[in-house]
Design a protein around this motif. Sequence first.
Motif, mmCIF file in Angstrom:
data_model
loop_
_atom_site.group_PDB
_atom_site.id
_atom_site.type_symbol
_atom_site.label_atom_id
_atom_site.label_comp_id
_atom_site.label_asym_id
_atom_site.label_seq_id
_atom_site.Cartn_x
_atom_site.Cartn_y
_atom_site.Cartn_z
ATOM 1 N N ALA A 607 0.828 -1.210 0.000
ATOM 2 C CA ALA A 607 0.000 0.000 0.000
ATOM 3 C C ALA A 607 0.861 1.259 0.000
ATOM 4 O O ALA A 607 0.540 2.252 -0.674
ATOM 5 N N LEU A 608 1.959 1.236 0.727
ATOM 6 C CA LEU A 608 2.851 2.390 0.758
ATOM 7 C C LEU A 608 3.487 2.620 -0.603
ATOM 8 O O LEU A 608 3.681 3.766 -1.028
ATOM 9 N N ALA A 609 3.806 1.526 -1.308
ATOM 10 C CA ALA A 609 4.352 1.658 -2.657
ATOM 11 C C ALA A 609 3.312 2.252 -3.594
ATOM 12 O O ALA A 609 3.615 3.114 -4.435
ATOM 13 N N ASN A 610 2.063 1.816 -3.462
ATOM 14 C CA ASN A 610 0.983 2.350 -4.295
ATOM 15 C C ASN A 610 0.806 3.848 -4.065
ATOM 16 O O ASN A 610 0.491 4.595 -4.987
ATOM 17 N N ALA A 611 1.030 4.296 -2.820
ATOM 18 C CA ALA A 611 0.842 5.701 -2.471
ATOM 19 C C ALA A 611 2.088 6.547 -2.720
ATOM 20 O O ALA A 611 2.064 7.762 -2.479
ATOM 21 N N GLY A 612 3.169 5.928 -3.175
ATOM 22 C CA GLY A 612 4.388 6.677 -3.440
ATOM 23 C C GLY A 612 5.207 6.961 -2.202
ATOM 24 O O GLY A 612 6.137 7.775 -2.241
ATOM 25 N N GLY A 871 -6.360 10.170 -17.383
ATOM 26 C CA GLY A 871 -6.761 10.648 -16.074
ATOM 27 C C GLY A 871 -8.219 10.944 -15.879
ATOM 28 O O GLY A 871 -8.598 11.496 -14.862
ATOM 29 N N CYS A 872 -9.063 10.629 -16.833
ATOM 30 C CA CYS A 872 -10.468 10.954 -16.654
ATOM 31 C C CYS A 872 -11.344 9.816 -17.160
ATOM 32 O O CYS A 872 -10.862 8.877 -17.787
ATOM 33 N N LEU A 873 -12.615 9.916 -16.904
ATOM 34 C CA LEU A 873 -13.556 8.898 -17.355
ATOM 35 C C LEU A 873 -13.599 8.877 -18.876
ATOM 36 O O LEU A 873 -13.848 9.886 -19.505
ATOM 37 N N PRO A 874 -13.349 7.719 -19.495
ATOM 38 C CA PRO A 874 -13.350 7.660 -20.961
ATOM 39 C C PRO A 874 -14.737 7.924 -21.525
ATOM 40 O O PRO A 874 -15.736 7.560 -20.929
ATOM 41 N N GLN A 875 -14.759 8.527 -22.684
ATOM 42 C CA GLN A 875 -16.034 8.854 -23.307
ATOM 43 C C GLN A 875 -16.848 7.600 -23.627
ATOM 44 O O GLN A 875 -18.068 7.646 -23.657
ATOM 45 N N GLN A 876 -16.146 6.491 -23.868
ATOM 46 C CA GLN A 876 -16.893 5.296 -24.236
ATOM 47 C C GLN A 876 -17.575 4.645 -23.041
ATOM 48 O O GLN A 876 -18.400 3.756 -23.216
ATOM 49 N N PHE A 877 -17.247 5.069 -21.818
ATOM 50 C CA PHE A 877 -17.919 4.461 -20.671
ATOM 51 C C PHE A 877 -19.317 5.065 -20.565
ATOM 52 O O PHE A 877 -19.468 6.280 -20.437
ATOM 53 N N PRO A 878 -20.362 4.241 -20.620
ATOM 54 C CA PRO A 878 -21.721 4.738 -20.896
ATOM 55 C C PRO A 878 -22.470 5.230 -19.671
ATOM 56 O O PRO A 878 -23.564 4.783 -19.384
ATOM 57 N N ARG A 901 -4.352 4.709 -10.327
ATOM 58 C CA ARG A 901 -3.611 3.678 -11.050
ATOM 59 C C ARG A 901 -2.668 4.298 -12.081
ATOM 60 O O ARG A 901 -1.547 3.832 -12.286
ATOM 61 N N ILE A 902 -3.128 5.353 -12.726
ATOM 62 C CA ILE A 902 -2.284 6.031 -13.707
ATOM 63 C C ILE A 902 -1.021 6.575 -13.041
ATOM 64 O O ILE A 902 0.099 6.380 -13.526
ATOM 65 N N VAL A 903 -1.188 7.248 -11.911
ATOM 66 C CA VAL A 903 -0.040 7.813 -11.199
ATOM 67 C C VAL A 903 0.878 6.699 -10.711
ATOM 68 O O VAL A 903 2.111 6.791 -10.801
ATOM 69 N N TYR A 904 0.294 5.633 -10.215
ATOM 70 C CA TYR A 904 1.051 4.494 -9.689
ATOM 71 C C TYR A 904 1.945 3.887 -10.767
ATOM 72 O O TYR A 904 3.136 3.625 -10.536
ATOM 73 N N ILE A 905 1.396 3.681 -11.952
ATOM 74 C CA ILE A 905 2.166 3.072 -13.032
ATOM 75 C C ILE A 905 3.277 4.007 -13.508
ATOM 76 O O ILE A 905 4.422 3.593 -13.693
ATOM 77 N N GLU A 906 2.954 5.277 -13.657
ATOM 78 C CA GLU A 906 3.960 6.234 -14.097
ATOM 79 C C GLU A 906 5.098 6.352 -13.082
ATOM 80 O O GLU A 906 6.269 6.470 -13.453
ATOM 81 N N ARG A 907 4.741 6.277 -11.810
ATOM 82 C CA ARG A 907 5.731 6.456 -10.757
ATOM 83 C C ARG A 907 6.598 5.207 -10.563
ATOM 84 O O ARG A 907 7.762 5.303 -10.176
#
Length: 925
Positions: A607-612, A871-878, A901-907
């Motif tokens: 969890a600490l790794a996920n939070a940076g 970073g945002c809700l995709p337009q295809q999500f209905p 999740r985006i920040v976690y992967i980039e970091r």
Amino acid sequence: MSSDLSEFQENKYRLPTNVKPSHYDLTFWTDLKSLEFGGLATIDLDILRETSAIVLNCADTLSVTEASIHCAALETNQVQAAQIVIQENLGRVTLNFLASLPAGSKAQLKLKYNAKLSGSMVGYYKSAWKNGDHTEYYAMTQFQPIDARAAFPCWDEPLLKATWSITMISRSETVNISNMAVESEALYNANSAVDATLTDLLSTLPKDAQWKTTKFQKSPPMSSYLVAFANGPLAYLEKSIVMPLSGRTVPLRVYGKSSWWGEFCLEVTAKVLPLYEQIFDIEYPLPKLDIMAAHDFDIGAMENWGLITGRTRVILLDPKKADIVSRKMVARIVSHEVAHMWFGNITTMEWWDYLYLNEGPFTRSLAWLDTHRLFPEWEVKSNFVNTHLYRALSVDAKRSSHPIEVECPDANFINQIFDGLSYSKAAAVLRMLSEYVGEEQFLKGVSVYLKNHLYGNSVTRDLWDGISAETGQDIPRLMNDWVSKIGFPLITVTETSNGIHVRQDRFLNDGTPETEENKTIWNVPLRILTVENDGQVLIDNKAILDGREKTLPIDTTKTFKLNAGTVGFYRVLYIPERLSKIATEAAKANSVFSLSDRIGLMYDVAALANAGLAKLSTLLTLTDIWRNEQNCKYHIFSSPFSVKIYPSCVDMVWSSVLTNMGIILSAFWEHPQIVDSLRAFISTLYAPLVARLGYEFPDGESVDIVLLRKAAVSGAALGRDESVARELRRRFADYLKTGNDAKIPSNLRLAIYTAAVRYGGREEFDALIKIIENPAKPASKSAAITAIGKLENLDLAEELFSYILNGARDQDVVGFCQGLAANALFFRRLAQFFKDNYDGFVKRFGTNSMLKYLVTSGLKIFSRQVHHLQGCLPQQFPLQDKDTSRYSMGLAQGLETIRSRIVYIERSSQDLSQWLTEWEQGSKL
């Protein structure tokens, strides 16, 4: 004169308080041929304020054809017919009368009604099963939280308790069961009938059938959502027990379409029912306890008083061949529901804001406690960390979380709070309190609470008062913020020359909280473990962090750890050097740290790794340290029978590793080099264990070895180990050839099914579908549903999507989607499938909880498509133009997961890639 309509307008989500029901007399018929039901509800009322209008709950699916009232206080003393006004989409009906009912009087309301038996899995509904070539039905109820109104008109609020007398009319060849024991049962004879109600109701039923009436004993006061009944071709197993306080003999039964494998459920019930009576020092008040296994059921199980209901998977199993996970699940869920006979049923929360008073503190945490007492070899307390604590901390680390005690103004919101916070966080914080004040004192305080509210309703303060009275401590001061505030603390530990400095801040899964988010100061039991010079282990159970920060005098040259036993609801951040020392000590055969300490440490680091707040590579390093230490312990043994499982080596640590590795794999699925390297690392963790332990499960093995072998095979399969995959496929091939599953041990069923469909084709796919539709065991069906989503054949995947729409039972749709959601090959396809069929799912699951879980499953798919989200809700999500009120909390949590999740992967991608490269280079030396 007052109609109380103004009150109704002001609070449209709660019923007016001008009248109160005191007793219901329900007489109704069920026809499993026409799939209809109907009846007469006679309700005794106390008129609290003068009124000429009565508002009560009634679902739109229920047709009220007649309504009248009799009030002896009226001068005319005549029955008044009501004007019936249906309030669509509100689940209410208003009854208007010409003459006002005087305050302080009593009245009797009668309502005649009928409806279709739908397959909605809520209210009074039909459940189907195959008997040879034809379909048979039984009817049953599921009312929590607000669906009693779909079976009969009533005051469908937990505070409005009443007594209940139920009479069921059915075809003679069927069986009737309800909350209470049968008082009388007889075939209906029109010539000798003296009951005008029965004559009236039966006059509209088919004359060519033989009907019978079953009358049940009058119940104690209870809330409407706990009323239950069922009708159909039901069989049962039975045994009786003698209760310790009353000395009464109480019969126990397990019902189902046959007497399928109910022995273990009966065994657990027979043990825990008298145990709870002793613990709470309150007699079980009902004359019997039935448990019914259902083929179609919305949730897992339901605690109806005297008639527990649930899915076949959580009630029935083969007592001789069932896998240990299934045995644990049945024992835990049965214990949970039996605990409800006191918590929730005798004493009921006042309103759904206090749902956790039913679900978390006792039924969930005490079920684990008492399962530990009954099956100590299962390490249930450590399993609590691996499931409930992990689950609750994961959800509560989000900004979109909610407090345990949360305001529930309307029906849509009520259904959403049946989640990991009302259940698991509530259980975890009460477990923390129990450890702090002492288990014996805690349970005595709980008993005081129950006795003070027998057959009544309660709020949070009532519980605190009961425990305070027994312990002499200020429980409200200690606990209020844990249930009324969102989130939990991170305890940061720094070391000084004089000891340690501890500081608390709110923990968020995406990093440091803003100032406005970091105002709560929890009273945190620190449970500090230290080791004396002579090696004696001490735990300071009274150390409290009741401010932002504090310095504590501890000798940091010796071993120490906060949150001993991982019983606190918080995470701990150490300096890297201390974490390394704790990890090294935890890897020792005779470590001072418990199994729960090790599991908690593993999840904290993840969890600490996920939070940076730590590197993701730290988690892999910790795993590698423990792997190396553990492997050297096994190589001196030659067979599974002689393997010595040290406390630090049991399966739950490996299971927590497996969970964390799976999370990393799913997050980095768009990084093929990382995926391949990580799978290779996972294979080196688990394949050696498989080589040592094998695939067989001899009789008499310890639970530790059974579960370790299961985790080892599952882990090696996750790592795509070729030799393990080959062996699993060979075993399923034998099943295809012979039709005999003797080479598919129940503990490896899921792994074997998964390997078969992942590497196989048409024959394996069809075999799993056949298992799903006609399972030899309930657990086989669940495993097949989960496994089939791991297929890698694109054409068969399209067939599976079609099957989900047109062939799957409603209760199983979410299971199919969750299986597919773990398969990176179909992330985008499943997202499109969800979009294309969203409106149909809304209609299909319009009244039950499946839509909420389906949406959250869909969001998990989008959270893995990070390169396409920005970073945002995709337009295809209905969902942009949809009514999301039924799952708004889950939606918010899902969107937050996407962003974090985006920040976690980039970091973490570079750190992870570098660690795996160095590991690969080192492994080749």
